[in-house]
Scaffold this motif. Structure first.
Motif, PDB file in Angstrom:
ATOM      1  N   LEU A   1      44.344  19.200  54.764  1.00 17.77           N
ATOM      2  CA  LEU A   1      44.430  18.668  56.126  1.00 17.77           C
ATOM      3  C   LEU A   1      44.058  19.688  57.186  1.00 17.77           C
ATOM      4  N   ASP A   2      44.497  20.935  57.028  1.00 19.60           N
ATOM      5  CA  ASP A   2      44.226  21.916  58.084  1.00 19.60           C
ATOM      6  C   ASP A   2      42.909  22.678  57.879  1.00 19.60           C
ATOM      7  N   GLY A   3      42.157  22.302  56.843  1.00 19.76           N
ATOM      8  CA  GLY A   3      40.836  22.889  56.637  1.00 19.76           C
ATOM      9  C   GLY A   3      40.835  24.259  55.988  1.00 19.76           C
ATOM     10  N   THR A   4      41.953  24.652  55.357  1.00 21.59           N
ATOM     11  CA  THR A   4      42.019  25.979  54.732  1.00 21.59           C
ATOM     12  C   THR A   4      42.044  25.920  53.205  1.00 21.59           C
ATOM     13  N   LEU A   5      41.682  24.773  52.641  1.00 21.41           N
ATOM     14  CA  LEU A   5      41.674  24.624  51.185  1.00 21.41           C
ATOM     15  C   LEU A   5      40.531  25.454  50.602  1.00 21.41           C
ATOM     16  N   PRO A   6      40.853  26.400  49.722  1.00 22.50           N
ATOM     17  CA  PRO A   6      39.795  27.221  49.141  1.00 22.50           C
ATOM     18  C   PRO A   6      38.863  26.395  48.247  1.00 22.50           C
TER      19      PRO A   6
END
Length: 158
Positions: free
Chosen positions: A15-20
């Motif tokens: 959701l916050d765009g920090t998924l590696p």
């Protein structure tokens, strides 16, 4: 390098765009049915999920010309399943025991928002409530569901 994340962390980072890149979790996200129907997770927490979809009668209509009740059931079930996937431990899985839905008003075209939360969380049985609203803020359905957490051999292969 281990790219496996707990489901809640995976979804929060998604959701916050920090998924590696290459990150995985035990659950399959996004699910195939969610991709097919255009479901979007917009909020997530332990035992809680908010999911949206763009509903319209051209794609989701019934014979009366409104969005099909089965579509609303699927939205509720997916939202409840997402909420429950954040409340179980690694190696556990789950299955729905029941789903009851009450319909309040029709939908023709709207962004629908479903919010599922735990009402009671037990060791094996958890009860959920899921409310579905149209974009005008009016409630269109209320679903209640009982979910069973599976462990050990019962969880294997599910």
């Amino acid at each position: 390098m281990n790219n496996k994340l707990p489901t809640l962390e995976f979804l929060r980072r998604q959701l916050d765009g920090t998924l590696p890149a290459g990150a995985i979790t035990e659950m399959q996200y996004p699910t195939a049915i969610s991709k097919t129907l255009g479901f979007r997770i917009t909020e997530i927490d332990v035992g809680y999920a908010k999911v949206q979809m763009d509903a319209n009668v051209e794609m989701h209509g019934n014979q009366q010309g409104t969005v099909h009740g089965g579509m609303l059931c699927e939205l509720a079930d997916a939202t409840i399943g997402t909420a429950h996937s954040t409340a179980i431990l690694e190696g556990e899985t789950f299955t729905s025991i029941d789903l009851k839905i009450s319909f309040f008003r029709p939908v023709w075209k709207s962004v629908l928002t479903a919010t599922a939360k735990q009402i009671q969380h037990g060791k094996t049985i958890t009860h959920y409530q899921c409310e579905i609203f149209r974009e005008d803020g009016k409630a269109i359905a209320l679903a209640m569901s009982t979910v069973m957490t599976l462990r050990g051999n019962s969880a294997h292969g599910r």
